[in-house]
Design a protein around this motif. Structure first.
Motif, short mmCIF file in Angstrom:
data_model
loop_
_atom_site.label_atom_id
_atom_site.label_comp_id
_atom_site.label_asym_id
_atom_site.label_seq_id
_atom_site.Cartn_x
_atom_site.Cartn_y
_atom_site.Cartn_z
N ASN A 166 0.67 51.57 60.87
CA ASN A 166 -0.71 51.48 59.79
C ASN A 166 -1.49 52.07 59.05
O ASN A 166 -2.00 52.27 58.23
CB ASN A 166 -1.64 51.10 61.44
CG ASN A 166 -3.05 50.54 61.85
OD1 ASN A 166 -3.61 51.54 60.62
ND2 ASN A 166 -2.53 49.65 62.05
N SER A 167 -1.07 53.41 59.68
CA SER A 167 -1.34 54.81 58.76
C SER A 167 -1.07 54.72 57.36
O SER A 167 -1.69 55.03 56.73
CB SER A 167 -1.04 56.06 59.60
OG SER A 167 0.06 56.41 59.54
N MET A 168 0.11 54.23 56.80
CA MET A 168 0.82 53.75 55.64
C MET A 168 -0.01 53.53 55.03
O MET A 168 -0.70 53.88 53.34
CB MET A 168 2.02 53.58 55.51
CG MET A 168 2.62 55.02 55.86
SD MET A 168 5.22 54.14 55.63
CE MET A 168 4.73 53.47 53.74
N LEU A 169 -0.38 51.73 55.87
CA LEU A 169 -1.31 51.05 54.77
C LEU A 169 -2.72 51.63 54.85
O LEU A 169 -3.16 50.99 53.78
CB LEU A 169 -1.02 49.43 55.81
CG LEU A 169 0.45 48.71 55.22
CD1 LEU A 169 0.17 47.79 56.05
CD2 LEU A 169 -0.02 48.39 53.85
N ASN A 170 -2.97 52.15 55.77
CA ASN A 170 -4.92 52.59 55.57
C ASN A 170 -4.97 53.68 54.99
O ASN A 170 -5.68 54.08 54.75
CB ASN A 170 -5.39 52.73 57.00
CG ASN A 170 -5.43 51.44 57.36
OD1 ASN A 170 -6.29 50.56 56.56
ND2 ASN A 170 -5.43 50.72 58.56
N SER A 171 -3.65 54.15 53.97
CA SER A 171 -3.88 55.70 53.34
C SER A 171 -4.52 55.13 52.23
O SER A 171 -4.40 54.53 51.19
CB SER A 171 -2.43 56.36 53.27
OG SER A 171 -2.55 56.81 51.66
N PRO A 172 -5.69 55.74 51.52
CA PRO A 172 -6.28 55.24 50.83
C PRO A 172 -5.58 55.45 49.31
O PRO A 172 -5.52 54.30 48.43
CB PRO A 172 -7.19 56.40 50.54
CG PRO A 172 -8.25 57.32 52.07
CD PRO A 172 -6.65 57.11 52.79
N GLY A 173 -5.00 56.83 49.47
CA GLY A 173 -3.77 57.47 48.96
C GLY A 173 -3.09 55.88 47.82
O GLY A 173 -2.95 55.40 47.03
N PHE A 174 -2.26 55.92 49.04
CA PHE A 174 -1.37 54.47 49.53
C PHE A 174 -1.95 52.87 48.99
O PHE A 174 -1.24 52.50 48.28
CB PHE A 174 -0.31 54.42 50.54
CG PHE A 174 1.11 53.74 50.80
CD1 PHE A 174 1.77 54.08 50.32
CD2 PHE A 174 0.10 52.16 51.45
CE1 PHE A 174 3.07 53.31 50.49
CE2 PHE A 174 1.55 51.88 51.33
CZ PHE A 174 3.20 52.28 50.89
N HIS A 175 -2.74 52.68 49.36
CA HIS A 175 -3.50 51.07 49.15
C HIS A 175 -3.90 51.15 47.47
O HIS A 175 -4.06 50.53 47.10
CB HIS A 175 -4.32 51.29 49.90
CG HIS A 175 -5.88 50.58 50.17
ND1 HIS A 175 -6.40 49.82 49.35
CD2 HIS A 175 -4.84 48.76 51.25
CE1 HIS A 175 -6.34 48.25 49.03
NE2 HIS A 175 -5.97 47.46 50.61
N SER A 176 -4.61 52.34 46.69
CA SER A 176 -5.03 52.27 45.72
C SER A 176 -3.91 52.41 44.31
O SER A 176 -4.02 51.85 44.12
CB SER A 176 -5.46 53.64 45.51
OG SER A 176 -7.13 53.86 46.14
N ALA A 177 -2.49 53.25 44.70
CA ALA A 177 -1.56 53.21 43.83
C ALA A 177 -0.65 51.47 44.20
O ALA A 177 -0.81 50.71 42.73
CB ALA A 177 0.10 54.03 44.66
N LEU A 178 -0.57 50.73 45.43
CA LEU A 178 -0.73 49.44 45.62
C LEU A 178 -1.39 48.53 44.47
O LEU A 178 -1.00 47.45 44.30
CB LEU A 178 -0.18 48.77 46.72
CG LEU A 178 0.34 49.54 47.42
CD1 LEU A 178 0.07 48.77 49.26
CD2 LEU A 178 1.89 48.85 47.29
N GLN A 179 -3.09 49.12 44.58
CA GLN A 179 -3.80 48.53 43.82
C GLN A 179 -3.66 48.03 42.67
O GLN A 179 -3.89 47.90 41.33
CB GLN A 179 -5.37 48.70 43.89
CG GLN A 179 -5.75 47.93 45.74
CD GLN A 179 -7.33 49.50 45.90
OE1 GLN A 179 -7.63 49.35 45.65
NE2 GLN A 179 -8.04 48.12 46.48
N SER A 180 -2.40 49.27 41.51
CA SER A 180 -2.70 50.06 40.56
C SER A 180 -1.69 48.84 39.94
O SER A 180 -1.56 49.18 38.48
CB SER A 180 -1.80 51.18 40.10
OG SER A 180 -0.61 51.23 40.23
N HIS A 181 -1.08 47.39 40.14
CA HIS A 181 0.09 46.92 39.63
C HIS A 181 -1.25 46.20 38.75
O HIS A 181 -1.86 45.38 39.13
CB HIS A 181 0.50 45.92 40.72
CG HIS A 181 1.75 44.82 39.75
ND1 HIS A 181 2.55 45.24 39.34
CD2 HIS A 181 1.73 43.80 39.73
CE1 HIS A 181 3.32 44.12 38.70
NE2 HIS A 181 2.37 43.21 38.62
#
Length: 195
Positions: free
Chosen positions: A180-195
């Motif tokens: 849960n903390s991985m998916l809620n990490s702003p940096g991790f989430h933003s990187a996944l949006q970069s596609h």
């Protein structure tokens, strides 16, 4: 005389039962008592259609077999496993991502998640306190690193002393919290949006 023999036999049997309490080389079992949702909602906006692939995590802990210690009495009682901790964490983070709505694939992912398991441990004194920490790397399909950081999950549990089930529950809950903390990490989430 017969009573004495029965008493000695019972005493020997109870001694054997006490010796059986040793928790060396136990298997890892997935028995969470909490749900992924209990740790907070996950925002899937912009990442619902991306394909996420997991490369197996590696275990960089100093003692890969050691997963817990009970410090209530001396000497300290340890809990060890022969199972692959990194594979256990990888599998259950993958499963948690999938159940959260992420499209997890075995190959051909838009994003590749890898990581180093740095902590997978329960300290037991008056309660069970578990922590799971992974240094996560998120790369794109061509191998460019998009994000790196520490993700962690903790869990507390009460129960009878030095019991395998309580260690399993605590570690399982901590892995759910980690996911849960991985998916809620702003940096991790933003990187996944970069596609």
């Amino acid at each position: 005389m017969f009573k004495r023999i029965v008493f000695v036999a019972l005493l020997a049997a109870s001694g054997s039962a006490m010796a059986a309490k040793d928790l060396s080389n136990i298997p890892l079992e997935w028995t969470p008592t909490q749900s992924f949702a209990e740790f907070g909602a996950v925002d899937l906006s912009g990442i619902g259609n991306v394909k996420v692939q997991f490369n197996g995590f590696t275990d960089v802990r100093k003692n890969p077999a050691l997963i817990a210690e009970n410090t209530e009495k001396q000497p300290v009682r340890q809990v060890t496993t022969r199972d692959n901790v990194a594979a256990f964490v990888t599998q259950h983070v993958k499963d948690s991502f999938s159940k959260a709505g992420i499209n997890v694939v075995d190959n051909g992912g838009d994003f590749i998640v890898s990581g180093e398991v740095r902590d997978f441990f329960v300290n037991e004194s008056d309660q069970y306190v578990g922590n799971v920490t992974v240094y996560v790397t998120l790369s794109n399909a061509s191998g460019k690193v998009l994000w790196q950081g520490i993700a962690g999950g903790g869990a507390n549990n009460f129960g009878r002393s030095y019991k395998a089930d309580n260690y399993y529950e605590t570690l399982s809950n901590a892995v759910l919290k980690l996911s849960n903390s991985m998916l809620n990490s702003p940096g991790f989430h933003s990187a996944l949006q970069s596609h």
